[in-house]
Design an enzyme around this catalytic site. Structure first.
Site, PDB file in Angstrom:
ATOM      1  N   ASN A 276       0.923  -1.322  -0.165  1.00 20.34           N
ATOM      2  CA  ASN A 276      -0.034   0.132  -0.038  1.00 20.34           C
ATOM      3  C   ASN A 276       0.999   1.199   0.048  1.00 20.34           C
ATOM      4  OD1 ASN A 276      -1.757   2.126   0.504  1.00 20.34           O
ATOM      5  ND2 ASN A 276      -2.339   1.513   2.413  1.00 20.34           N
ATOM      6  N   TRP A 277       0.826   1.768  -1.089  1.00 21.88           N
ATOM      7  CA  TRP A 277       1.979   3.131  -1.223  1.00 21.88           C
ATOM      8  C   TRP A 277       1.500   4.323  -0.759  1.00 21.88           C
ATOM      9  CZ3 TRP A 277       4.662   3.203  -6.593  1.00 21.88           C
ATOM     10  CH2 TRP A 277       5.788   2.370  -6.721  1.00 21.88           C
ATOM     11  N   LYS A 278       0.015   4.260  -0.081  1.00 23.14           N
ATOM     12  CA  LYS A 278      -0.516   5.582   0.514  1.00 23.14           C
ATOM     13  C   LYS A 278       0.117   6.660  -0.491  1.00 23.14           C
ATOM     14  CE  LYS A 278      -0.292   3.301   4.789  1.00 23.14           C
ATOM     15  NZ  LYS A 278      -0.131   3.320   6.072  1.00 23.14           N
TER      16      LYS A 278
ATOM     17  N   HIS B 229      -9.635   1.355   4.759  1.00 26.09           N
ATOM     18  CA  HIS B 229      -8.290   1.565   5.368  1.00 26.09           C
ATOM     19  C   HIS B 229      -8.592   2.482   6.675  1.00 26.09           C
ATOM     20  CE1 HIS B 229      -4.196   2.459   6.268  1.00 26.09           C
ATOM     21  NE2 HIS B 229      -3.912   1.434   5.697  1.00 26.09           N
TER      22      HIS B 229
ATOM     23  N   GLU C 247      -6.931   4.736   7.696  1.00 23.11           N
ATOM     24  CA  GLU C 247      -6.629   6.327   7.401  1.00 23.11           C
ATOM     25  C   GLU C 247      -7.888   6.857   6.909  1.00 23.11           C
ATOM     26  OE1 GLU C 247      -3.134   5.552   5.427  1.00 23.11           O
ATOM     27  OE2 GLU C 247      -2.159   5.015   7.507  1.00 23.11           O
TER      28      GLU C 247
ATOM     29  N   GLU D 224      -5.562  -5.104  10.264  1.00 26.68           N
ATOM     30  CA  GLU D 224      -4.543  -3.771  10.613  1.00 26.68           C
ATOM     31  C   GLU D 224      -4.681  -3.286  11.970  1.00 26.68           C
ATOM     32  OE1 GLU D 224      -2.753  -2.624   6.761  1.00 26.68           O
ATOM     33  OE2 GLU D 224      -3.972  -1.232   7.075  1.00 26.68           O
TER      34      GLU D 224
ATOM     35  N   GLY E 112       2.358   2.454  10.826  1.00 26.05           N
ATOM     36  CA  GLY E 112       3.387   3.343  10.886  1.00 26.05           C
ATOM     37  C   GLY E 112       4.097   3.594  11.794  1.00 26.05           C
TER      38      GLY E 112
ATOM     39  N   SER F  97       3.174  -2.190  10.315  1.00 25.48           N
ATOM     40  CA  SER F  97       4.895  -2.268  10.636  1.00 25.48           C
ATOM     41  C   SER F  97       5.245  -3.629  10.111  1.00 25.48           C
ATOM     42  CB  SER F  97       5.203  -1.863  11.942  1.00 25.48           C
ATOM     43  OG  SER F  97       4.713  -0.430  12.243  1.00 25.48           O
TER      44      SER F  97
ATOM     45  N   GLY G 264       2.695  -1.017   4.050  1.00 29.65           N
ATOM     46  CA  GLY G 264       3.016   0.309   3.803  1.00 29.65           C
ATOM     47  C   GLY G 264       4.486   0.700   3.669  1.00 29.65           C
ATOM     48  N   GLY G 265       5.069   1.226   4.723  1.00 25.32           N
ATOM     49  CA  GLY G 265       6.371   1.839   4.288  1.00 25.32           C
ATOM     50  C   GLY G 265       7.420   0.927   3.812  1.00 25.32           C
TER      51      GLY G 265
HETATM   52  P1  13P Z   1       3.059   0.274   7.695  1.00 22.92           P
HETATM   53  O1  13P Z   1       3.382  -1.197   6.925  1.00 22.92           O
HETATM   54  O2  13P Z   1       3.782   1.713   7.090  1.00 22.92           O
HETATM   55  O3  13P Z   1       2.887   0.352   9.140  1.00 22.92           O
HETATM   56  O4  13P Z   1       1.593   0.549   7.172  1.00 22.92           O
HETATM   57  C1  13P Z   1       0.812  -0.385   7.273  1.00 22.92           C
HETATM   58  C2  13P Z   1      -0.590  -0.026   6.179  1.00 22.92           C
HETATM   59  O5  13P Z   1      -1.322   1.000   6.516  1.00 22.92           O
HETATM   60  C3  13P Z   1      -0.769  -0.873   5.032  1.00 22.92           C
HETATM   61  O6  13P Z   1      -1.990  -0.555   4.675  1.00 22.92           O
END
Ligand code: 13P
Length: 248
Positions: A9-11, A94, A96, A166, A172, A212, A233-234
Site C-alpha cells: 500500500n503505497w499511500k 483502510h 486512514e 491492521e 506506521g 509495520s 505500507g512503508g
Molecule cells: P506500515 O507498514 O507503514 O505500518 O503501514 C501499514 C498499512 O497501513 C498498510 O495498509
C-alpha cells in the site's frame, strides 16, 4: 492452498514518474517466488502499472473507490474506471480513510459491493485502535467492524474477497503485533467468516496482516497458519525491501 499475497500500500507517496521507474525496476529484478505480488498505488500511477506490470505476474489496484457507479461526484473515481485499468485488487476501509474521512462500515460495504460488481477484489481492512486493545475488546470490536463492512456482500462474488487485519496502533508506528497476537485475531476472523458464510468459504479466503511489516519480522508473521500474507505500507516503497518480503 491459499496463495500468499504480499500487497504493497503505497499511500500518498511517489510521483507517477517515480512509480514508472520503480515498476520497471521491479519487473527487471522480480525474483522467483511462491507469493503473489500486488501494488495498491495512487490513482495517477495506475496507467503506468497497467502498461508495465501486465504479463509479469504482478497485480495492481487503487487504495479507495467511489461508492457510486457514475454521476456528478467531483473528485471521485469509480470501480468501472478502475476495471478499465485492469485493477485486480482495491483497498476499502483502510483505517486512514475511516478516521480522516469519517468512513462508516456501511459506506465501506457499499464500496466493496461496487468493486465486486466490476470484478475487482476488495481488500477490506479492519482493526482496533490502541484503547480498544488495551481494554481487551479487540476481538469483538474487529468482528463488529467486519460484520458492518460486509453488509450485502455475498458469495459467489464475495469468494474472492481479501481481508486485511491492521491494528491501528501498529500502522506506521514500528510496533508490530506479535505473530501470536496477530494469529489469534486471524483465527477469530476466519471462525466468524465460517459462521457467517460457510467453512469452505472461510478456508479459501485470504486474511492479510498489516502494521509495520518489515523484512525482519515478515517470516515470523507469514508463517502463522492463518496469516496469508501482508498489507505493507512503508516497507513496500523500497524495492529491495519489497523483494525481501516476496521471499519471506
Ligand atoms: P506500515 O507498514 O507503514 O505500518 O503501514 C501499514 C498499512 O497501513 C498498510 O495498509
Amino acid at each position: 492452498m491459499r496463495k500468499r499475497l504480499v500487497a504493497g500500500n503505497w499511500k500518498m507517496y511517489k510521483t507517477p514518474t517515480e512509480a514508472r521507474m520503480w515498476f520497471r525496476d521491479l519487473v527487471a529484478k522480480l525474483p522467483q517466488t511462491q507469493a503473489e505480488p500486488a501494488l495498491l498505488v495512487p490513482f495517477t500511477h495506475l496507467p503506468y502499472a497497467a502498461e508495465i506490470l501486465e504479463g509479469h505476474g504482478v497485480y495492481w489496484g487503487a487504495q479507495d473507490v467511489s461508492a457510486h457507479n457514475e454521476g456528478a461526484y467531483t473528485g471521485e473515481v469509480s470501480a468501472k474506471m478502475l476495471a478499465d485499468l485492469a485493477c485486480k485488487y482495491t483497498i476499502v476501509g483502510h483505517s486512514e480513510r475511516r478516521s480522516y474521512h469519517a468512513e462508516s462500515d456501511a459506506l465501506v460495504a457499499q464500496k466493496a459491493r461496487r468493486l465486486l460488481e466490476h470484478g475487482i477484489v476488495p481488500i477490506l481492512c479492519v482493526g482496533e485502535p490502541l484503547e480498544v486493545r488495551e481494554a481487551g475488546h479487540h476481538v469483538e470490536y474487529t468482528l463488529r467492524q467486519l460484520e458492518g463492512s460486509l453488509e450485502g456482500v455475498h458469495p459467489p462474488s464475495a469468494s474472492s474477497l481479501v481481508i486485511a487485519y491492521e491494528p491501528v496502533w501498529a500502522i506506521g508506528t514500528g510496533k508490530t503485533a506479535t505473530p501470536e497476537d496477530a494469529e489469534a485475531m486471524h483465527r477469530a476472523i476466519r471462525g466468524w467468516l465460517a459462521g457467517r458464510y460457510s467453512s469452505d468459504f472461510a478456508d479459501q479466503l485470504r486474511i492479510l496482516y498489516g502494521g509495520s511489516v518489515k523484512p525482519d519480522n515478515a517470516t515470523a508473521l507469514f508463517s502463522q497458519p492463518n496469516i496469508d500474507g501482508g498489507l505493507v505500507g512503508g516497507a513496500s516503497l523500497k524495492l529491495e525491501d519489497y523483494i525481501k518480503l516476496l521471499l519471506a
